[in-house]
Design a protein around this motif. Structure first.
Motif, PDB file in Angstrom:
ATOM      1  N   PHE A  83      21.638  59.942  12.038  1.00  0.00           N
ATOM      2  CA  PHE A  83      21.836  60.093  13.486  1.00  0.00           C
ATOM      3  C   PHE A  83      20.619  60.770  14.120  1.00  0.00           C
ATOM      4  O   PHE A  83      20.117  60.333  15.168  1.00  0.00           O
ATOM      5  N   THR A  84      20.132  61.825  13.479  1.00  0.00           N
ATOM      6  CA  THR A  84      18.964  62.559  13.972  1.00  0.00           C
ATOM      7  C   THR A  84      17.757  61.640  14.096  1.00  0.00           C
ATOM      8  O   THR A  84      17.070  61.609  15.130  1.00  0.00           O
ATOM      9  N   GLN A  85      17.491  60.872  13.052  1.00  0.00           N
ATOM     10  CA  GLN A  85      16.319  59.998  13.027  1.00  0.00           C
ATOM     11  C   GLN A  85      16.437  58.867  14.052  1.00  0.00           C
ATOM     12  O   GLN A  85      15.462  58.534  14.743  1.00  0.00           O
ATOM     13  N   THR A  86      17.634  58.316  14.177  1.00  0.00           N
ATOM     14  CA  THR A  86      17.846  57.214  15.118  1.00  0.00           C
ATOM     15  C   THR A  86      17.756  57.695  16.565  1.00  0.00           C
ATOM     16  O   THR A  86      17.109  57.051  17.407  1.00  0.00           O
ATOM     17  N   ALA A  87      18.384  58.820  16.857  1.00  0.00           N
ATOM     18  CA  ALA A  87      18.338  59.358  18.222  1.00  0.00           C
ATOM     19  C   ALA A  87      16.905  59.691  18.624  1.00  0.00           C
ATOM     20  O   ALA A  87      16.511  59.493  19.782  1.00  0.00           O
ATOM     21  N   ALA A  88      16.111  60.173  17.669  1.00  0.00           N
ATOM     22  CA  ALA A  88      14.711  60.513  17.957  1.00  0.00           C
ATOM     23  C   ALA A  88      13.920  59.264  18.333  1.00  0.00           C
ATOM     24  O   ALA A  88      13.106  59.283  19.267  1.00  0.00           O
ATOM     25  N   ILE A  89      14.141  58.167  17.615  1.00  0.00           N
ATOM     26  CA  ILE A  89      13.471  56.900  17.925  1.00  0.00           C
ATOM     27  C   ILE A  89      13.830  56.442  19.347  1.00  0.00           C
ATOM     28  O   ILE A  89      12.973  56.007  20.116  1.00  0.00           O
ATOM     29  N   GLU A  90      15.106  56.574  19.673  1.00  0.00           N
ATOM     30  CA  GLU A  90      15.577  56.151  21.000  1.00  0.00           C
ATOM     31  C   GLU A  90      14.952  56.995  22.104  1.00  0.00           C
ATOM     32  O   GLU A  90      14.546  56.465  23.152  1.00  0.00           O
ATOM     33  N   GLN A  91      14.869  58.317  21.898  1.00  0.00           N
ATOM     34  CA  GLN A  91      14.283  59.199  22.901  1.00  0.00           C
ATOM     35  C   GLN A  91      12.799  58.884  23.101  1.00  0.00           C
ATOM     36  O   GLN A  91      12.284  58.939  24.213  1.00  0.00           O
ATOM     37  N   ALA A  92      12.118  58.554  22.004  1.00  0.00           N
ATOM     38  CA  ALA A  92      10.698  58.189  22.094  1.00  0.00           C
ATOM     39  C   ALA A  92      10.530  56.895  22.892  1.00  0.00           C
ATOM     40  O   ALA A  92       9.620  56.765  23.726  1.00  0.00           O
ATOM     41  N   GLU A  93      11.408  55.945  22.638  1.00  0.00           N
ATOM     42  CA  GLU A  93      11.368  54.661  23.343  1.00  0.00           C
ATOM     43  C   GLU A  93      11.611  54.854  24.842  1.00  0.00           C
ATOM     44  O   GLU A  93      11.010  54.179  25.681  1.00  0.00           O
ATOM     45  N   LEU A  94      12.487  55.804  25.171  1.00  0.00           N
ATOM     46  CA  LEU A  94      12.796  56.099  26.571  1.00  0.00           C
ATOM     47  C   LEU A  94      11.726  56.966  27.230  1.00  0.00           C
ATOM     48  O   LEU A  94      11.794  57.242  28.425  1.00  0.00           O
ATOM     49  N   LYS A  95      10.759  57.432  26.402  1.00  0.00           N
ATOM     50  CA  LYS A  95       9.656  58.284  26.865  1.00  0.00           C
ATOM     51  C   LYS A  95      10.155  59.586  27.510  1.00  0.00           C
ATOM     52  O   LYS A  95       9.616  60.041  28.535  1.00  0.00           O
ATOM     53  N   THR A  96      11.184  60.172  26.910  1.00  0.00           N
ATOM     54  CA  THR A  96      11.650  61.485  27.359  1.00  0.00           C
ATOM     55  C   THR A  96      10.808  62.561  26.661  1.00  0.00           C
ATOM     56  O   THR A  96      10.066  62.263  25.725  1.00  0.00           O
ATOM     57  N   ARG A 150       6.875  77.637  17.634  1.00  0.00           N
ATOM     58  CA  ARG A 150       5.430  77.654  17.398  1.00  0.00           C
ATOM     59  C   ARG A 150       4.938  76.551  16.468  1.00  0.00           C
ATOM     60  O   ARG A 150       3.742  76.399  16.248  1.00  0.00           O
ATOM     61  N   GLY A 151       5.878  75.768  15.938  1.00  0.00           N
ATOM     62  CA  GLY A 151       5.477  74.768  14.957  1.00  0.00           C
ATOM     63  C   GLY A 151       5.325  73.361  15.500  1.00  0.00           C
ATOM     64  O   GLY A 151       5.011  72.445  14.754  1.00  0.00           O
ATOM     65  N   ASN A 152       5.574  73.184  16.807  1.00  0.00           N
ATOM     66  CA  ASN A 152       5.480  71.848  17.424  1.00  0.00           C
ATOM     67  C   ASN A 152       6.217  70.810  16.575  1.00  0.00           C
ATOM     68  O   ASN A 152       5.608  69.863  16.059  1.00  0.00           O
ATOM     69  N   PRO A 153       7.545  70.985  16.401  1.00  0.00           N
ATOM     70  CA  PRO A 153       8.294  70.116  15.481  1.00  0.00           C
ATOM     71  C   PRO A 153       8.227  68.638  15.869  1.00  0.00           C
ATOM     72  O   PRO A 153       8.246  68.288  17.047  1.00  0.00           O
ATOM     73  N   GLU A 154       8.150  67.810  14.838  1.00  0.00           N
ATOM     74  CA  GLU A 154       8.057  66.362  15.017  1.00  0.00           C
ATOM     75  C   GLU A 154       9.447  65.770  15.177  1.00  0.00           C
ATOM     76  O   GLU A 154      10.282  65.870  14.280  1.00  0.00           O
ATOM     77  N   SER A 155       9.700  65.151  16.301  1.00  0.00           N
ATOM     78  CA  SER A 155      11.029  64.590  16.573  1.00  0.00           C
ATOM     79  C   SER A 155      11.375  63.525  15.530  1.00  0.00           C
ATOM     80  O   SER A 155      10.555  62.676  15.176  1.00  0.00           O
ATOM     81  N   GLY A 156      12.607  63.620  15.025  1.00  0.00           N
ATOM     82  CA  GLY A 156      13.073  62.675  14.020  1.00  0.00           C
ATOM     83  C   GLY A 156      12.885  63.143  12.598  1.00  0.00           C
ATOM     84  O   GLY A 156      13.433  62.553  11.659  1.00  0.00           O
ATOM     85  N   ARG A 157      12.126  64.206  12.422  1.00  0.00           N
ATOM     86  CA  ARG A 157      11.851  64.696  11.073  1.00  0.00           C
ATOM     87  C   ARG A 157      12.959  65.643  10.610  1.00  0.00           C
ATOM     88  O   ARG A 157      13.517  66.405  11.403  1.00  0.00           O
ATOM     89  N   VAL A 158      13.284  65.566   9.324  1.00  0.00           N
ATOM     90  CA  VAL A 158      14.231  66.500   8.711  1.00  0.00           C
ATOM     91  C   VAL A 158      13.410  67.497   7.899  1.00  0.00           C
ATOM     92  O   VAL A 158      12.781  67.139   6.902  1.00  0.00           O
ATOM     93  N   TYR A 159      13.379  68.740   8.345  1.00  0.00           N
ATOM     94  CA  TYR A 159      12.607  69.795   7.688  1.00  0.00           C
ATOM     95  C   TYR A 159      13.454  70.503   6.631  1.00  0.00           C
ATOM     96  O   TYR A 159      14.657  70.710   6.830  1.00  0.00           O
ATOM     97  N   HIS A 160      12.826  70.909   5.551  1.00  0.00           N
ATOM     98  CA  HIS A 160      13.505  71.680   4.513  1.00  0.00           C
ATOM     99  C   HIS A 160      12.876  73.063   4.449  1.00  0.00           C
ATOM    100  O   HIS A 160      11.660  73.214   4.557  1.00  0.00           O
ATOM    101  N   ILE A 161      13.712  74.061   4.267  1.00  0.00           N
ATOM    102  CA  ILE A 161      13.248  75.453   4.251  1.00  0.00           C
ATOM    103  C   ILE A 161      12.110  75.669   3.258  1.00  0.00           C
ATOM    104  O   ILE A 161      11.157  76.403   3.534  1.00  0.00           O
ATOM    105  N   LYS A 162      12.156  75.003   2.115  1.00  0.00           N
ATOM    106  CA  LYS A 162      11.125  75.211   1.087  1.00  0.00           C
ATOM    107  C   LYS A 162       9.743  74.791   1.569  1.00  0.00           C
ATOM    108  O   LYS A 162       8.758  75.479   1.342  1.00  0.00           O
ATOM    109  N   GLU A 163       9.675  73.663   2.257  1.00  0.00           N
ATOM    110  CA  GLU A 163       8.371  73.189   2.719  1.00  0.00           C
ATOM    111  C   GLU A 163       7.821  74.093   3.816  1.00  0.00           C
ATOM    112  O   GLU A 163       6.607  74.271   3.938  1.00  0.00           O
TER     113      GLU A 163
END
Length: 253
Positions: A164-177, A236-249
């Motif tokens: 859901f996270t990855q798909t919604a991010a693609i849609e938001q990018a397409e809508l240029k929000t 401060r990390g400028n998170p990339e929309s659609g990405r799933v971050y893991h605490i270890k990385e």
């Protein structure tokens, strides 16, 4: 002004996220079934806006009513950004397929997957009518990408949340929000969910002894440290929309 909505903020990671955000002078709306007086008092002492709203996230009608009111109140204030932390989750039922009960299956899917979808949909819908940026953080799990015996429902609901996270991010990018939606896997933390896991049976959960060892050997992450890492990423990390971050990385980067 920035506003944050945090589900499951009365304890565990949600409480730690709320504390850090209040320290950052961000207004917080806590959504859970129980209140946290410590958060309320901290906000009062520091003159920061804080509100607790009770909601049962396994009841979709209650979700719609509660979050419609929350979104209306917040968008009315023309905030610069809304941070939505879909943090609430449940591990139960811990049982092998064939021995599962219907009620906890349905509740798990509702809390872990349906609630974040409904809440995110509502806020992104409202955001279409304003210039407010919405940043959605869906708290997921390593179990979303690893099959664990006894956790079929939990693994499935978290895998669904990732998609859901990855798909919604693609849609938001397409809508240029300017909206951002990410996933965050917090690792194995010292929370009540871990207590629930350790109290399960080895017949139902094959890796029981491993999780008991996490506690015995002090290998569980502290929620404050995890929350600080997450909030640092968001601010401060400028998170990339659609990405799933893991605490270890994030810790090792």
């Amino acid at each position: 002004m920035k506003y944050a909505i945090i589900t499951g903020a009365s304890k565990g990671l949600g409480e730690s996220i709320a504390k850090r955000l209040l320290q950052e002078q961000i207004a917080v709306v806590s959504v859970s079934r129980t209140k946290n007086e410590e958060l309320k008092n901290f906000a009062l002492e520091n003159g920061i806006e804080y509100k607790h709203v009770s909601c049962n996230l396994s009841l979709e009608i209650e979700i719609q009513e509660v979050f419609m009111e929350i979104s209306h109140c917040i968008f009315e204030k023309n905030p610069t950004e809304i941070l939505l932390f879909n943090n609430a989750g449940m591990i139960e039922p811990i049982q092998k397929v064939g021995n599962l009960d219907q009620t906890p299956i349905i509740r798990n899917i509702k809390v872990n997957l349906i609630a974040p979808i409904l809440i995110t949909n509502l806020f992104l819908s409202k955001a279409q009518l304003t210039n407010t940026k919405v940043t959605v953080i869906n708290v997921t799990s390593g179990a979303a990408v690893r099959s664990i015996e006894g956790w079929s429902v939990y693994c499935s609901s978290k895998a669904g949340l990732n998609m859901f996270t990855q798909t919604a991010a693609i849609e938001q990018a397409e809508l240029k929000t300017n909206n951002t939606i990410i996933g965050f896997s917090p690792g194995v933390m010292d929370t009540s969910m871990q207590e629930t896991i350790r109290s399960s049976s080895e017949n139902a959960f094959k890796e029981l002894e491993k999780f008991k060892e996490y506690k015995e050997k002090n290998l569980l992450l502290e929620t404050d440290a995890v929350a600080n890492t997450l909030v640092d990423l968001v601010f401060r990390g400028n998170p990339e929309s659609g990405r799933v971050y893991h605490i270890k990385e994030l810790i090792n980067s």
